[in-house]
Design an enzyme around this catalytic site. Structure first.
Site, mmCIF file in Angstrom:
data_model
loop_
_atom_site.group_PDB
_atom_site.id
_atom_site.type_symbol
_atom_site.label_atom_id
_atom_site.label_comp_id
_atom_site.label_asym_id
_atom_site.label_seq_id
_atom_site.Cartn_x
_atom_site.Cartn_y
_atom_site.Cartn_z
ATOM 1 N N CYS A 133 -28.670 7.355 25.886
ATOM 2 C CA CYS A 133 -27.474 6.871 25.315
ATOM 3 C C CYS A 133 -27.177 5.383 25.726
ATOM 4 O O CYS A 133 -27.954 4.453 25.373
ATOM 5 C CB CYS A 133 -26.409 7.647 25.273
ATOM 6 S SG CYS A 133 -25.614 7.672 23.597
ATOM 7 N N HIS A 153 -28.553 13.248 23.531
ATOM 8 C CA HIS A 153 -28.251 13.620 25.074
ATOM 9 C C HIS A 153 -29.363 15.005 25.241
ATOM 10 O O HIS A 153 -28.663 16.055 24.985
ATOM 11 C CB HIS A 153 -26.970 14.208 25.080
ATOM 12 C CG HIS A 153 -25.976 12.904 24.990
ATOM 13 N ND1 HIS A 153 -25.578 12.285 26.281
ATOM 14 C CD2 HIS A 153 -25.355 12.177 24.133
ATOM 15 C CE1 HIS A 153 -24.799 11.415 26.074
ATOM 16 N NE2 HIS A 153 -24.685 11.031 24.621
ATOM 17 N N GLU A 213 -29.350 16.213 28.013
ATOM 18 C CA GLU A 213 -28.691 17.162 28.900
ATOM 19 C C GLU A 213 -27.900 18.034 28.235
ATOM 20 O O GLU A 213 -27.176 19.030 28.899
ATOM 21 C CB GLU A 213 -28.093 16.299 30.193
ATOM 22 C CG GLU A 213 -26.715 15.573 29.739
ATOM 23 C CD GLU A 213 -26.684 14.608 28.717
ATOM 24 O OE1 GLU A 213 -27.889 14.291 28.231
ATOM 25 O OE2 GLU A 213 -25.780 14.062 28.442
HETATM 26 N N1 LIG Z 1 -22.775 8.389 24.764
HETATM 27 C C1 LIG Z 1 -22.953 7.052 25.150
HETATM 28 O O1 LIG Z 1 -23.652 6.625 26.064
HETATM 29 C C2 LIG Z 1 -22.501 6.055 23.870
HETATM 30 C C3 LIG Z 1 -22.954 4.791 24.090
HETATM 31 C C4 LIG Z 1 -22.196 3.571 23.215
HETATM 32 N N2 LIG Z 1 -20.597 3.817 23.751
HETATM 33 C C5 LIG Z 1 -21.952 3.850 21.871
HETATM 34 O O2 LIG Z 1 -21.068 4.416 21.186
HETATM 35 O O3 LIG Z 1 -22.905 3.949 21.176
#
Ligand SMILES: NC(=O)CC[C@H](N)C(=O)O
Length: 363
Positions: A246, A330, A332
């Protein structure tokens, strides 16, 4: 007590205030998961955001001791259609209401979340305040809707280095941009000893920890607010296998020269389909992001490995020569499906391969 969500486009949504009656301000985003609200409440990536749950009944299994993703919530408000006051689950320790109150987070329930979400989908993400009804009329017209702070990753990162797990075949240094607990837990479940370090830790200190691989975590805010962290990521990529998730994925892309863009309203949910372009396999994934890597900006060094089936956005990248890869979603999960867990095996196999090379060099 009656309350309102006041949006920057001038619209307001009414509901009942729950939790703290402190005013809440943030970017209003929606999550489509039917379950997993405890993990959502404590995922640091939601810092300074007000999260709207699209599934109507939230809180029905309460809050338990095990499902926290961080010690405290970083979001600034929580909006539901119907927040359950009588949860039922054998692990339940308290109600959603009690947890929000104890953590000083304002919630608004009884909200017409369908029309709110339709508005966000049409308009794009909106900033908003949750306020007491008595304040709303006085405040409206005087409120400003500033952009989110630009130092969110530095606010949520661990202040000091700590050991998450002390045993394991591979030593992973996890760069904490606002890491969910389940990233370190999933690494530990795959035979890794995990050292969590602040996001600004210099490369010499990371090198001195003698890692076998580097994990770049999730995190809040705009990835472009963290340009100062990119040289270290580039340098680490020359020496160690890297796995980014992410925010970690977005920073890796920026480090190699790609650009990121803000999406209209992002992806937040537990059932986003992602296609692995190498195998044609589709995974159902957990997602929470408002930014995306611009595929038109990708340098020759990075290959797209995964795309989102719904909108074609980049969901995975791999360096053409180095054992460096990342995903926007994700693996995880927590909450969400576990389809993509095998990426942790890919990472441990990259670490094994590096050890093999090192042994070969030594003999
Ligand atoms: N869950 C995250 O790592 C989000 C990454 C970043 N803040 C976004 O909104 O794209």
């Amino acid at each position: 007590m009656k309350g309102y969500l006041l949006l920057e486009n001038g619209h307001r949504f009414s509901g009942e205030l729950i939790g703290s009656n402190r005013r809440g301000y943030g970017e209003v985003v929606f999550h489509t998961g039917m379950t997993g609200y405890q993990e959502i409440l404590t995922d640091p990536s939601y810092a300074n955001q007000i999260v709207v749950m699209t599934y109507p009944l939230i809180g029905n299994y309460g809050i338990n001791a095990d499902d926290f993703e961080a010690k405290k919530p970083w979001l600034t408000g929580f909006v539901t259609s119907d927040a359950c006051t009588k949860p039922s689950h054998n692990a339940c320790e308290k109600t959603l209401h009690a947890y929000l109150e104890e953590q000083g987070i304002v919630g608004l329930t009884g909200v017409d979340t369908r029309s709110l979400v339709r508005m966000i989908r049409q308009h794009g993400s909106l900033k908003g305040y949750i306020v007491r009804a008595a304040e709303a009329d006085l405040l409206e017209g005087t409120l400003s809707y500033p952009s989110l702070p630009r130092d969110l990753v530095k606010k949520v990162t661990t202040p000091e280095i700590y050991q998450h797990s002390i045993e394991g075949e591979h030593h992973v240094v996890l760069l904490d941009f606002g890491a969910k607990a389940n990233i370190a837990d999933s690494l530990a479940a795959h035979g890794c000893r995990v050292t969590v370090v602040p996001c600004t830790t210099p490369v010499e200190i990371i090198r001195a920890l003698q890692p076998d691989g580097i994990m770049l975590s999730n995190g809040p805010g705009d990835p472009q607010d963290n340009l100062d962290l990119l040289p270290a990521i580039r340098e680490l990529g020359e020496e160690f296998p890297i796995f980014g998730i992410c925010m970690g994925h977005q920073l890796l892309a920026l480090a190699y020269g790609a650009k990121t863009l803000k999406m209209k309203f992002g992806h937040r949910g537990s059932n986003h389909p992602v296609k692995d372009l190498r195998t044609g396999k589709v995974y159902i994934t957990s997602q929470n992001h408002g930014y995306t890597v611009d595929d038109a900006s990708l340098p020759n060094t990075l290959r797209v490995t995964h795309v989102n089936v719904n909108d074609g956005t980049v969901e995975g990248l791999r360096h053409h020569a180095l054992p460096v890869f990342s995903v926007q979603y994700h693996p995880e999960a927590a909450p969400g499906p576990e389809d993509a867990r095998e990426l942790f095996l890919e990472f441990t196999s990259n670490m094994n391969e590096r050890k093999g090379h090192r042994l070969a060099y030594a003999t």
